[in-house]
Design a protein around this motif. Sequence first.
Motif, PDB file in Angstrom:
ATOM      1  N   ASP A  64       6.615   4.855 -14.504  1.00 53.25           N
ATOM      2  CA  ASP A  64       5.358   5.566 -14.754  1.00 53.25           C
ATOM      3  C   ASP A  64       5.303   6.948 -14.090  1.00 53.25           C
ATOM      4  O   ASP A  64       4.514   7.790 -14.479  1.00 53.25           O
ATOM      5  CB  ASP A  64       4.161   4.723 -14.265  1.00 53.25           C
ATOM      6  CG  ASP A  64       4.310   4.273 -12.814  1.00 53.25           C
ATOM      7  OD1 ASP A  64       5.298   4.656 -12.162  1.00 53.25           O
ATOM      8  OD2 ASP A  64       3.439   3.529 -12.320  1.00 53.25           O
ATOM      9  N   HIS A  65       6.144   7.194 -13.110  1.00 55.68           N
ATOM     10  CA  HIS A  65       6.055   8.467 -12.385  1.00 55.68           C
ATOM     11  C   HIS A  65       6.866   9.579 -13.061  1.00 55.68           C
ATOM     12  O   HIS A  65       6.346  10.624 -13.380  1.00 55.68           O
ATOM     13  CB  HIS A  65       6.561   8.291 -10.943  1.00 55.68           C
ATOM     14  CG  HIS A  65       5.577   7.637 -10.022  1.00 55.68           C
ATOM     15  ND1 HIS A  65       5.101   6.369 -10.210  1.00 55.68           N
ATOM     16  CD2 HIS A  65       4.969   8.088  -8.902  1.00 55.68           C
ATOM     17  CE1 HIS A  65       4.250   6.066  -9.236  1.00 55.68           C
ATOM     18  NE2 HIS A  65       4.150   7.105  -8.429  1.00 55.68           N
ATOM     19  N   ASN A  66       8.163   9.322 -13.219  1.00 58.35           N
ATOM     20  CA  ASN A  66       9.056  10.359 -13.769  1.00 58.35           C
ATOM     21  C   ASN A  66       9.266  10.136 -15.254  1.00 58.35           C
ATOM     22  O   ASN A  66      10.368   9.828 -15.701  1.00 58.35           O
ATOM     23  CB  ASN A  66      10.423  10.298 -13.094  1.00 58.35           C
ATOM     24  CG  ASN A  66      10.348  10.618 -11.637  1.00 58.35           C
ATOM     25  OD1 ASN A  66       9.427  11.294 -11.194  1.00 58.35           O
ATOM     26  ND2 ASN A  66      11.312  10.134 -10.893  1.00 58.35           N
ATOM     27  N   ALA A 118       6.421  -0.997  -3.681  1.00 56.55           N
ATOM     28  CA  ALA A 118       6.981   0.255  -3.162  1.00 56.55           C
ATOM     29  C   ALA A 118       6.119   1.415  -3.646  1.00 56.55           C
ATOM     30  O   ALA A 118       6.583   2.331  -4.328  1.00 56.55           O
ATOM     31  CB  ALA A 118       8.419   0.407  -3.621  1.00 56.55           C
ATOM     32  N   ASP A 119       4.867   1.349  -3.301  1.00 60.21           N
ATOM     33  CA  ASP A 119       3.928   2.420  -3.631  1.00 60.21           C
ATOM     34  C   ASP A 119       2.683   2.194  -2.791  1.00 60.21           C
ATOM     35  O   ASP A 119       2.205   1.058  -2.657  1.00 60.21           O
ATOM     36  CB  ASP A 119       3.569   2.386  -5.123  1.00 60.21           C
ATOM     37  CG  ASP A 119       2.801   3.634  -5.504  1.00 60.21           C
ATOM     38  OD1 ASP A 119       3.408   4.564  -6.050  1.00 60.21           O
ATOM     39  OD2 ASP A 119       1.587   3.691  -5.224  1.00 60.21           O
ATOM     40  N   SER A 120       2.144   3.278  -2.246  1.00 61.55           N
ATOM     41  CA  SER A 120       1.045   3.108  -1.290  1.00 61.55           C
ATOM     42  C   SER A 120      -0.240   2.590  -1.920  1.00 61.55           C
ATOM     43  O   SER A 120      -1.112   2.092  -1.217  1.00 61.55           O
ATOM     44  CB  SER A 120       0.770   4.434  -0.583  1.00 61.55           C
ATOM     45  OG  SER A 120       0.387   5.396  -1.530  1.00 61.55           O
ATOM     46  N   HIS A 121      -0.368   2.690  -3.251  1.00 63.27           N
ATOM     47  CA  HIS A 121      -1.597   2.182  -3.874  1.00 63.27           C
ATOM     48  C   HIS A 121      -1.480   0.751  -4.369  1.00 63.27           C
ATOM     49  O   HIS A 121      -2.332   0.281  -5.133  1.00 63.27           O
ATOM     50  CB  HIS A 121      -2.052   3.130  -4.990  1.00 63.27           C
ATOM     51  CG  HIS A 121      -2.534   4.424  -4.420  1.00 63.27           C
ATOM     52  ND1 HIS A 121      -1.778   5.564  -4.441  1.00 63.27           N
ATOM     53  CD2 HIS A 121      -3.659   4.726  -3.727  1.00 63.27           C
ATOM     54  CE1 HIS A 121      -2.429   6.527  -3.808  1.00 63.27           C
ATOM     55  NE2 HIS A 121      -3.564   6.047  -3.361  1.00 63.27           N
ATOM     56  N   THR A 122      -0.472   0.048  -3.905  1.00 65.44           N
ATOM     57  CA  THR A 122      -0.309  -1.365  -4.252  1.00 65.44           C
ATOM     58  C   THR A 122      -1.579  -2.182  -3.957  1.00 65.44           C
ATOM     59  O   THR A 122      -1.895  -3.119  -4.698  1.00 65.44           O
ATOM     60  CB  THR A 122       0.920  -1.938  -3.498  1.00 65.44           C
ATOM     61  OG1 THR A 122       2.051  -1.136  -3.849  1.00 65.44           O
ATOM     62  CG2 THR A 122       1.197  -3.382  -3.853  1.00 65.44           C
ATOM     63  N   GLY A 383      -1.396  21.708  -2.796  1.00 64.54           N
ATOM     64  CA  GLY A 383      -0.133  21.900  -3.512  1.00 64.54           C
ATOM     65  C   GLY A 383       0.337  20.696  -4.308  1.00 64.54           C
ATOM     66  O   GLY A 383       1.262  20.813  -5.105  1.00 64.54           O
ATOM     67  N   ARG A 384      -0.259  19.521  -4.124  1.00 65.54           N
ATOM     68  CA  ARG A 384       0.213  18.330  -4.844  1.00 65.54           C
ATOM     69  C   ARG A 384       0.102  18.516  -6.359  1.00 65.54           C
ATOM     70  O   ARG A 384       0.883  17.959  -7.125  1.00 65.54           O
ATOM     71  CB  ARG A 384      -0.570  17.096  -4.385  1.00 65.54           C
ATOM     72  CG  ARG A 384      -0.149  15.789  -5.072  1.00 65.54           C
ATOM     73  CD  ARG A 384      -0.883  14.611  -4.447  1.00 65.54           C
ATOM     74  NE  ARG A 384      -0.876  13.437  -5.287  1.00 65.54           N
ATOM     75  CZ  ARG A 384      -0.117  12.361  -5.091  1.00 65.54           C
ATOM     76  NH1 ARG A 384       0.713  12.315  -4.062  1.00 65.54           N
ATOM     77  NH2 ARG A 384      -0.188  11.337  -5.898  1.00 65.54           N
ATOM     78  N   SER A 385      -0.870  19.300  -6.783  1.00 66.00           N
ATOM     79  CA  SER A 385      -1.065  19.513  -8.226  1.00 66.00           C
ATOM     80  C   SER A 385       0.054  20.373  -8.813  1.00 66.00           C
ATOM     81  O   SER A 385       0.160  20.507 -10.027  1.00 66.00           O
ATOM     82  CB  SER A 385      -2.398  20.208  -8.467  1.00 66.00           C
ATOM     83  OG  SER A 385      -2.353  21.532  -7.933  1.00 66.00           O
TER      84      SER A 385
HETATM   85 FE1  SF4 Z   1       0.847   7.205  -9.828  1.00 65.58          FE
HETATM   86 FE2  SF4 Z   1       0.635   7.437  -7.172  1.00 65.58          FE
HETATM   87 FE3  SF4 Z   1      -0.938   8.836  -8.818  1.00 65.58          FE
HETATM   88 FE4  SF4 Z   1      -1.277   6.264  -8.597  1.00 65.58          FE
HETATM   89  S1  SF4 Z   1      -1.553   7.746  -6.984  1.00 65.58           S
HETATM   90  S2  SF4 Z   1      -1.255   7.438 -10.506  1.00 65.58           S
HETATM   91  S3  SF4 Z   1       0.804   5.527  -8.356  1.00 65.58           S
HETATM   92  S4  SF4 Z   1       1.278   9.031  -8.610  1.00 65.58           S
END
Ligand code: SF4
Length: 649
Positions: A64-66, A118-122, A383-385
Motif C-alpha cells: 500500500d505504500h510504494n 511493522a507499521d506504527s498505526h497497527t 516536509g512529509r508532504s
Molecule cells: Fe499509510 Fe502510514 Fe499514512 Fe497510514 S499513516 S496511510 S500506514 S503512510
Amino acid sequence: MGLNVVEKILADHVVEGTPGSGAEIGIRIDQTLTQDATGTMAYLQFEAMGFDRVKNELALSYVDHNTVQIGPENADDHRYLQSVAARYGVVFSKPGNGICHQLHLERFAAPGRTLLGADSHTPTAGGMGMLAVGAGGIDVAAAMGGGACYMADPQVVKIELTGSLKPWVSAKDVVLKVLEMFSTTGNVGSVFEYGGKGIKSLDVPQRATIANMGAECGVTSSIFPSDAQTKKFLEAQGRGEQWCEIVADADAQYVKTVKIDLSGLEPLAAAPHSPGNVVTVASLAGMKVDQVLIGSCTNSSYRDLKTVCKILTGRKVHQDVELGIAAGSRQVMLMLDREKYVGVLLEAGARLLENACGFCIGNSLSPATDAVSLRTSNRNFEGRSGTLSARVYIVSPEIAALAAVHGRIIDPSMIQDLEYPKTRLPLSFEIDDSMFVRPPEDGKAVQVVRGPSIMPPPVGEPLPPVVAGPVAITVGDKITTDDIMPAGQRLKYRSNIGQYAEFVFERIDPDFAKRAATTRDSGHHNIIVAGESYGQGSSREHAAICPMYLGVKAVIAKSIERIHMANLVNFGILPLILVKKGDYENLMAGDEIEIPKASEALMGGGKREITVFNKTRQKEIRTSVDVSDRQAAILIAGGLLNHTRQAGK
Ligand code: SF4
Ligand code: MIC
C-alpha cells in the motif's frame, strides 16, 4: 480485583514476565502484518534468521505504500513480497486492494487476539478490541518465527467517554482532543483503554480512527472493549462468528483515568507541523486552502467517505482547490459504487486516487510551494508532504469536504441550518477477497524472486571494547523518523540499504551521509546527539539500519520514543539517555567522544549507567540505558540478527 480489557488479553497471551511487575513482558502474537515499505526488510530478515515457515495463526503482507511504480524498484519489491509470502505461508494483499490497517480491520482483526505489525498505526485494530502493537520489521520477523513480542509492562490509562458527538464533530476530533491532553511526548509505555457510556455511540470505524492516532501520542497501543458495536461490525463483514465480548470489570484498575465529554467537543485541527499542535477549527475559519486530501489509514472508511460524498452531493469543488480522495480499500469503493456515490465524486470535480497510502507518505500529490493543504491523515510533520514550505493541517473528513467546496476553512456552526449527513453502518458490506492471495499448503517449491535492487540486510558489528568517534550531528527536540530517514520519493530504496543510507538526515544536513561514511571508513564510530523524544512517528527501522550502515554506534538523547528505541537496540546502536539534561549543551557536533566499558555496564543488569567521555571538552557525561537483560545481550551481539544467529534459533 477485576481486570481491565488490556489485562484480560494479556492474561491469555503472556509467555514471559509478569504484567504489573514493572519489568518487560513477552506476549504471544496471534497475527502479524507488514506493509511493503517495511515488509521487504522484514522478510529478508525472516529469511536471514533461517525460519522455514511462519508460525502465527495468520500473517498478512500488504502492499500500500510504494504503489507508484516509476522505474522497476517498487514492482520488483512487489514481486519479491508476493513470492516470499507464498514460500513461507503469508497471505499477500495485492497493490490496489487498499491500506493495510483499513483492510485488516475489515477482513482479519478479531477481538481478544494480539497483532504485531511493522507499521506504527497497527493499533488501528484496537478499535476492534484487539491488542495491536506497532514494531520494527525485524521484531515482526521474529514474531513470525514464533518468537514473543517484548514490551514494557503496559501502564493502562483509562479514557472515559461520556455523552455523544454533536453534528459536524467527528471521531477525529476525539483523538485530536486526546492529543491536546497528552501531547506527542511522554507517553512511552502507556496503553490508552477507552471506556464509559460514550463509547456505545461510536461504531468500529470511528473507534479505529481514535485508536489509529493514539500512535501520535507515542503509546504502545490504544484499545476499545469488544461489545455490541463490535458484533454489529463483524456481522456486517460476514465474520460474526469471530466476535466475543471483552469488557473491563466494574472494579478494574488503571494507572490514571481521564474523562472526555463527547457532547462538549467541537471540530478541531492539528496545525503545522505536529499532530500535537491542536487548535479549534473556529480559530482557522476563513483561511484559504489550496489543496484538500481525504484518505489515509485514519479516515478512509466507508463511513467517512460516504459522509464526504453526501456533503459533495450537488456541489462542486471550489475552482482554486485541488481535491483528492483515496478510499482505504476496494470494499469502500465497491460500497460507494453500489450506492451510486462514485459519480457524485466525479461530478463534484474530485480527483479519485488509488486505494493506498499515496499522499499520506508524500509519494504523490505534494502541494505547491507555500500552499495550505488540509488532510484527513495523521501526520503533518514538516516536509512529509514532499513540499518543505507547505502548511499541512489535519482535520476530519467533514471539515475537509466543506473546505473543498468553499475554498476556505469553514466552521460549520457559522452556517445556519447546515444539515449534517449522518452515516450509519450498512447491515452487510460488499465482500470480495479476491485480491488476497493465499499461500499454498507447502511453499517449499516456490521460487523467491529477487530483483536487482533487493539486497541482503546488513549485519551489525558486535559492541567493541571502546566506542570512539565524533559527534556526527546534534539535533533538537522531536526529531521524527521522517527527519532521520525521509520517505516520499526516496521510498523506492527501502530494499537497498546502501543506497537508502545516502539520504540519512538529508533534510537537516545533506552532507551527513558522506561525512559519516568517511568516519566509518577510517575505522571510527559516529555518534548522534539529540533532544527530547528522538525518533517520533513511524516504525521504520530504516531510521536505525541506515545509520548503523553508516557506522553510527550510539545515540545520546534527552529521551527516545518507544519503537525507535527498540529499533536502535535491534541494530546494535546504544540508546543513551542523558542523566542530566543540561549535558546536552556539552556535546557539540565534531566533539571527539569515547565510550569505554559499555559491554561491562550492559552485562551488569539492574539500572544501567554508562559514562561518556567528551575528549574535546574533557568532560564526563553520565547516561542511563533503559534496556532489559534481553536487549542488553542484543546490543552486545551487535543487533538482533547476530543475536538470533548466535543463539542458534
Ligand atoms: Fe499509510 Fe502510514 Fe499514512 Fe497510514 S499513516 S496511510 S500506514 S503512510
Ligand atoms: C508512516 O506513516 O510513516 C509509515 C510510512 O506508515 C510508517 C512505516 C514506514 O515508514 O514504512 C509507520 O507509520 O510505521
